[in-house]
Write an enzyme that holds these catalytic residues in place. Structure first.
Site, PDB file in Angstrom:
ATOM      1  N   LYS A   3      -2.309  -0.935   7.300  1.00  0.00           N
ATOM      2  CA  LYS A   3      -3.711  -0.773   7.257  1.00  0.00           C
ATOM      3  C   LYS A   3      -4.705  -2.041   8.007  1.00  0.00           C
ATOM      4  O   LYS A   3      -5.448  -1.620   8.909  1.00  0.00           O
ATOM      5  CB  LYS A   3      -4.357  -0.630   6.021  1.00  0.00           C
ATOM      6  N   ARG A  43       1.007  -1.024   0.048  1.00  0.00           N
ATOM      7  CA  ARG A  43      -0.138  -0.078  -0.162  1.00  0.00           C
ATOM      8  C   ARG A  43       0.880   1.167  -0.211  1.00  0.00           C
ATOM      9  O   ARG A  43       2.028   1.233   0.558  1.00  0.00           O
ATOM     10  CB  ARG A  43      -1.110   0.130   1.196  1.00  0.00           C
ATOM     11  N   ARG A  65      -0.070  -2.133  -6.298  1.00  0.00           N
ATOM     12  CA  ARG A  65      -0.571  -3.243  -5.577  1.00  0.00           C
ATOM     13  C   ARG A  65      -1.552  -3.938  -6.286  1.00  0.00           C
ATOM     14  O   ARG A  65      -1.400  -5.273  -6.482  1.00  0.00           O
ATOM     15  CB  ARG A  65      -1.065  -2.748  -4.273  1.00  0.00           C
ATOM     16  N   TYR A 118      -9.769  -8.678  -7.503  1.00  0.00           N
ATOM     17  CA  TYR A 118      -8.446  -8.660  -8.447  1.00  0.00           C
ATOM     18  C   TYR A 118      -8.257 -10.013  -9.281  1.00  0.00           C
ATOM     19  O   TYR A 118      -8.082  -9.974 -10.456  1.00  0.00           O
ATOM     20  CB  TYR A 118      -7.168  -8.409  -7.686  1.00  0.00           C
ATOM     21  N   HIS A 161      -2.547   2.943  -5.687  1.00  0.00           N
ATOM     22  CA  HIS A 161      -3.142   1.618  -5.400  1.00  0.00           C
ATOM     23  C   HIS A 161      -2.709   1.011  -6.508  1.00  0.00           C
ATOM     24  O   HIS A 161      -2.831  -0.500  -6.693  1.00  0.00           O
ATOM     25  CB  HIS A 161      -4.637   1.622  -5.133  1.00  0.00           C
ATOM     26  N   HIS A 165      -3.127  -9.718   2.605  1.00  0.00           N
ATOM     27  CA  HIS A 165      -4.802  -9.492   2.673  1.00  0.00           C
ATOM     28  C   HIS A 165      -5.078 -10.589   3.740  1.00  0.00           C
ATOM     29  O   HIS A 165      -4.524 -12.011   3.821  1.00  0.00           O
ATOM     30  CB  HIS A 165      -5.188 -10.118   1.363  1.00  0.00           C
TER      31      HIS A 165
END
Length: 356
Positions: free
Chosen positions: A209, A182, A307, A339, A304, A330
């Site tokens: 995050k 990120r 990523r 994605y 973004h 993730h």
């Protein structure tokens, strides 16, 4: 004997300290308030505060209390956001907002109510049904930025200048892509977070995050098969050129080529990507490659994109979901699969296998 301090306090606040209590207790309150302030990431706090100020201003203009807010008022507020506001001459006073913006504003309103000891009744039929109707009517799919997939990344790297900014941007693009970072993680990397390994470089992320409590993640950057796209070589070159031995890895560079000792901002990452995309688009136009030039629209790329590009490229290459998640950090597979669906929409397409 002095009375104990009152416990009739709103949630999220500390009791008022009686003057009869010890100095140590007062110091503890000060320290505890600091920890309360650190419960959320600074960006989240700033976003909530900005959203709350907007709601307060809207309520003031309509002579309605903002705290506690009537669910009917919040329903009207959400309606005004999604519809926008026009002046008498038809010009926009405030343009319509996206559903994702409304979702964030609603979260901020709930947060400030809880902090003040109130609870916004989000289940009230008028608010619940208004919010549900907005989502059904306007959709909830976010308009994400285009992924910088491997083939596009190579194109961006070809147009970088041969100066300090070009060396830095090459390192930023390749490290951001290979580490699936990120942009907030990318700019937070310090020299002390980078450790050499026989297979590449290991970067430690103290906070992210999805890891606000500092358990730290380790991200491995392996050597690339091609020197011009190797993230390890690119990072090593940048550290040498900038003579960075401590502190922030990615730093601003003035137009005169001076490397600042400060940290590049997350917005700076987006600007680096957009600048590289713009240069690549100009190069594609000069070569007469209209299709590539059209795909390289700077407005579609941002922080973004690196990523998203890594995840999309890895999925298209057949990398397992678990291996992608290990690199991208993730926590939930459903987020990653957005994605993967994009990357495999033709590779795993049933319509292509029925003999048409």
């Amino acid at each position: 004997m002095s009375e104990p301090p009152s416990t009739d306090q709103p949630p999220g606040t500390l009791p008022t300290i009686s003057p009869d209590l010890t100095v140590e207790a007062g110091q503890l309150v000060e320290r505890a308030e600091l920890y309360i302030g650190a419960a959320r990431a600074p960006n989240t706090v700033r976003g909530y505060e900005a959203d709350w100020r907007h709601f307060e201003g809207w309520c003031a203009r309509h002579h309605a209390p903002s705290l506690p807010a009537d669910p009917r008022i919040v329903a009207l507020y959400l309606t005004s956001l999604i519809e926008g506001t026009r002046a008498g001459d038809g010009h926009w006073v405030e343009r319509p907002r996206r559903v994702t913006t409304l979702d964030r504003r609603l979260s901020a309103i709930r947060h400030f109510h809880r902090s003040a000891g109130y609870e916004l009744d989000a289940s009230a039929p008028v608010l619940r049904d208004t919010w549900r109707g907005i989502r059904r009517t306007h959709g909830v799919a976010p308009r994400g930025k285009a992924p910088t997939v491997t083939e596009f990344l190579r194109v961006l790297l070809e147009t970088l200048p041969d100066d300090a900014s070009g060396v830095r941007d090459r390192a930023l693009l390749l490290v951001g892509f290979a580490g699936a970072f990120r942009r907030s993680e990318l700019v937070a990397i310090d020299h002390e977070h980078c450790a050499r390994h026989r297979d590449g470089i290991i970067i430690t992320i103290p906070f992210s995050k999805t890891d606000q409590e500092g358990r730290a993640d380790e991200v491995g950057l392996p050597y690339g098969a091609h020197p011009e796209t190797c993230p390890v070589r690119a990072l090593t070159d940048w550290l040498a050129v900038a003579d960075i031995t401590t502190g922030p890895v990615f730093r601003p560079i003035t137009r005169h080529g001076h490397i600042a000792p400060t940290r590049l901002t997350d917005r700076g990452v987006a600007l680096v990507i957009k600048r590289a995309v713009s240069a690549a688009r100009d190069a594609a136009r000069a070569r007469g490659n209209a299709a590539l030039a059209e795909a390289l629209d700077p407005a579609r790329y941002a922080g973004h994109s690196l990523r998203a590009g890594f995840i999309t490229s890895a999925a298209a290459a057949g990398v397992s979901e678990s291996d992608i998640m290990r690199q991208s950090r993730h926590k939930r597979g459903d987020t990653l699969r957005k994605y993967i669906r994009h990357a495999t929409v033709f590779r795993q397409n049933a319509a292509a296998k029925v003999g048409l």
